[in-house]
Design a protein around this motif. Structure first.
Motif, PDB file in Angstrom:
ATOM      1  N   SER A  43       0.503  -1.558  -0.064  1.00  0.00           N
ATOM      2  CA  SER A  43       0.313   0.309  -0.186  1.00  0.00           C
ATOM      3  C   SER A  43       0.527   1.011  -0.082  1.00  0.00           C
ATOM      4  O   SER A  43       2.046   1.357   0.574  1.00  0.00           O
ATOM      5  CB  SER A  43      -1.267  -0.538   1.091  1.00  0.00           C
ATOM      6  N   GLN A 106      -7.579  14.679  -2.852  1.00  0.00           N
ATOM      7  CA  GLN A 106      -6.195  14.591  -3.249  1.00  0.00           C
ATOM      8  C   GLN A 106      -6.608  13.827  -4.556  1.00  0.00           C
ATOM      9  O   GLN A 106      -6.740  13.458  -4.587  1.00  0.00           O
ATOM     10  CB  GLN A 106      -5.208  13.504  -1.375  1.00  0.00           C
TER      11      GLN A 106
ATOM     12  N   PHE B  34     -12.775   6.633   0.454  1.00  0.00           N
ATOM     13  CA  PHE B  34     -13.454   6.578  -0.673  1.00  0.00           C
ATOM     14  C   PHE B  34     -12.411   5.623  -1.172  1.00  0.00           C
ATOM     15  O   PHE B  34     -12.522   5.117  -0.307  1.00  0.00           O
ATOM     16  CB  PHE B  34     -11.522   8.034  -1.483  1.00  0.00           C
ATOM     17  N   TYR B  36     -10.210   4.053  -4.347  1.00  0.00           N
ATOM     18  CA  TYR B  36      -8.972   4.136  -5.158  1.00  0.00           C
ATOM     19  C   TYR B  36      -8.624   2.646  -6.468  1.00  0.00           C
ATOM     20  O   TYR B  36      -8.310   1.930  -5.275  1.00  0.00           O
ATOM     21  CB  TYR B  36      -7.735   4.756  -5.141  1.00  0.00           C
ATOM     22  N   GLN B  38      -5.629   1.618  -9.050  1.00  0.00           N
ATOM     23  CA  GLN B  38      -4.521   1.814  -9.649  1.00  0.00           C
ATOM     24  C   GLN B  38      -4.220   0.456 -10.756  1.00  0.00           C
ATOM     25  O   GLN B  38      -4.098  -1.283 -10.223  1.00  0.00           O
ATOM     26  CB  GLN B  38      -3.315   1.096  -8.611  1.00  0.00           C
ATOM     27  N   LEU B  44      -2.838   6.344  -9.392  1.00  0.00           N
ATOM     28  CA  LEU B  44      -4.311   6.127  -8.583  1.00  0.00           C
ATOM     29  C   LEU B  44      -5.669   6.527  -9.160  1.00  0.00           C
ATOM     30  O   LEU B  44      -5.355   8.190  -9.734  1.00  0.00           O
ATOM     31  CB  LEU B  44      -3.964   6.719  -7.059  1.00  0.00           C
ATOM     32  N   LEU B  46      -9.189   7.549  -8.762  1.00  0.00           N
ATOM     33  CA  LEU B  46     -10.675   7.945  -7.935  1.00  0.00           C
ATOM     34  C   LEU B  46     -11.541   7.162  -8.570  1.00  0.00           C
ATOM     35  O   LEU B  46     -12.087   7.919  -9.574  1.00  0.00           O
ATOM     36  CB  LEU B  46     -10.597   9.223  -7.583  1.00  0.00           C
ATOM     37  N   LYS B  49     -16.231   8.477  -3.745  1.00  0.00           N
ATOM     38  CA  LYS B  49     -16.277   9.080  -2.297  1.00  0.00           C
ATOM     39  C   LYS B  49     -17.486   9.106  -1.846  1.00  0.00           C
ATOM     40  O   LYS B  49     -18.565   9.427  -2.344  1.00  0.00           O
ATOM     41  CB  LYS B  49     -15.228  10.348  -2.768  1.00  0.00           C
ATOM     42  N   PHE B  90      -7.848   0.346  -3.347  1.00  0.00           N
ATOM     43  CA  PHE B  90      -7.238   0.800  -2.031  1.00  0.00           C
ATOM     44  C   PHE B  90      -8.907   1.211  -1.694  1.00  0.00           C
ATOM     45  O   PHE B  90      -9.340   1.911  -2.029  1.00  0.00           O
ATOM     46  CB  PHE B  90      -6.148   1.786  -1.679  1.00  0.00           C
ATOM     47  N   TYR B 100      -7.378  15.448   7.622  1.00  0.00           N
ATOM     48  CA  TYR B 100      -6.964  15.289   6.332  1.00  0.00           C
ATOM     49  C   TYR B 100      -6.054  14.346   6.018  1.00  0.00           C
ATOM     50  O   TYR B 100      -6.556  13.953   4.541  1.00  0.00           O
ATOM     51  CB  TYR B 100      -8.068  16.228   5.612  1.00  0.00           C
ATOM     52  N   LYS B 101      -5.167  14.073   6.489  1.00  0.00           N
ATOM     53  CA  LYS B 101      -4.487  12.800   5.600  1.00  0.00           C
ATOM     54  C   LYS B 101      -5.166  11.477   5.511  1.00  0.00           C
ATOM     55  O   LYS B 101      -6.149  11.440   6.055  1.00  0.00           O
ATOM     56  CB  LYS B 101      -3.185  12.873   7.139  1.00  0.00           C
ATOM     57  N   LEU B 102      -4.585  10.604   4.443  1.00  0.00           N
ATOM     58  CA  LEU B 102      -5.834   9.739   3.846  1.00  0.00           C
ATOM     59  C   LEU B 102      -4.615   8.542   4.568  1.00  0.00           C
ATOM     60  O   LEU B 102      -3.615   8.506   4.937  1.00  0.00           O
ATOM     61  CB  LEU B 102      -5.222   9.175   2.719  1.00  0.00           C
ATOM     62  N   PHE B 104      -4.664   4.829   3.929  1.00  0.00           N
ATOM     63  CA  PHE B 104      -4.847   3.700   2.757  1.00  0.00           C
ATOM     64  C   PHE B 104      -4.603   1.857   3.506  1.00  0.00           C
ATOM     65  O   PHE B 104      -4.151   2.051   4.432  1.00  0.00           O
ATOM     66  CB  PHE B 104      -3.360   3.645   1.737  1.00  0.00           C
ATOM     67  N   GLY B 105      -6.291   1.660   3.294  1.00  0.00           N
ATOM     68  CA  GLY B 105      -5.909  -0.227   3.770  1.00  0.00           C
ATOM     69  C   GLY B 105      -4.764  -0.651   2.536  1.00  0.00           C
ATOM     70  O   GLY B 105      -4.048  -0.231   2.084  1.00  0.00           O
ATOM     71  N   ALA B 106      -4.301  -1.954   2.979  1.00  0.00           N
ATOM     72  CA  ALA B 106      -3.417  -2.851   2.470  1.00  0.00           C
ATOM     73  C   ALA B 106      -3.767  -2.978   1.017  1.00  0.00           C
ATOM     74  O   ALA B 106      -3.128  -3.511   0.142  1.00  0.00           O
ATOM     75  CB  ALA B 106      -3.675  -3.592   3.484  1.00  0.00           C
TER      76      ALA B 106
END
Lengths: 117, 114
Positions: A43, A106, B34, B36, B38, B44, B46, B49, B90, B100-102, B104-106
């Motif tokens: 990730s 973002q 969210f 995303y 990839q 990434l 989107l 959301k 993700f 508001y930092k993101l 992420f899941g694995a």
């Protein structure tokens, strides 16, 4: 709208050299940009928050002297990997937030693949 | 603290069959969520959301997700998988308490069989 570019898309360098990666917001001004690192099949890990006109804020465990971040204008942030070593090889991704976006969505760049030999 | 757990590291489906990617989140405050996608060696994109409006969110390429606060879940679905859906997905959470930092899941790797 809300396009973010990165340059270069791919770079190979020798151990001990420095590499600069650029992140640009093409159609908006970004007061805040983020830098992430992604290991193969893993990730994204947030490295730092880059704010225009001020010092970057680094996440715990990220060496600020190793990964120099400069956000000199509202459309450009740079990440310089200094004295690169093979363990710095990774996929580096930046993102940007549009001003006055209360959802703080973002927008991500396409990434830069760094390989250190 | 905020975090995301993607319950499946790998999902394999046949083309034309439904896709379900499971995500549970943890957040002390009203989160934004969210999904995303990839594709290999790409950035990434989107998909959709959730930001405290309608709990059923429709995204691009036929994907949708439902925010269920009681279950702290935000599962992603698509009625009919296409070969082009093969990618890494993700689930991501953010809240104002974390600037508001993101987080992420694995990630979930989706493969689509012809």
């Amino acid at each position: 709208g809300a396009v973010v570019s990165q340059h270069p898309s791919r770079v190979i360098c020798k151990s001990g050299t420095s590499v600069k990666i650029e992140c640009r917001s093409l159609d908006f001004q970004a007061t805040t940009m983020f830098w992430y690192r992604q290991f193969p099949k893993k990730s994204l890990m947030l490295m730092a928050t880059s704010n225009e006109g001020s010092k970057a804020t680094y996440e715990q465990g990220v060496e600020k002297d190793k990964f120099l971040i400069n956000h000199a204008s509202l459309t450009l942030s740079t990440l310089t990997v200094t004295s690169a070593h093979p363990e710095d090889s990774s996929f580096y991704i930046c993102s940007a937030v549009q001003p006055r976006d209360f959802n703080n969505e973002q927008f991500f760049g396409p990434g830069t693949r760094l390989t250190v030999l | 603290a905020q975090s995301v757990t993607q319950l499946d590291s790998h999902v394999s489906v046949s083309e034309g069959t439904p896709v379900l990617l499971r995500c549970n989140y943890s957040s002390s405050y009203s989160p934004s969520l969210f999904w995303y996608v990839q594709h290999p060696n790409k950035g990434l994109q989107l998909l959709l959301k959730y930001t405290s409006a309608a709990t059923l969110v429709k995204g691009i390429n036929g994907f949708e997700a439902e925010f269920k606060k009681s279950e702290t879940s935000f599962h992603l679905t698509k009625p009919s998988a296409h070969m082009s859906d093969a990618a890494e997905y993700f689930c991501v959470v953010s809240d104002y308490a974390n600037d508001y930092k993101l987080s992420f899941g694995a990630g979930t790797t989706v493969t689509v069989r012809a």
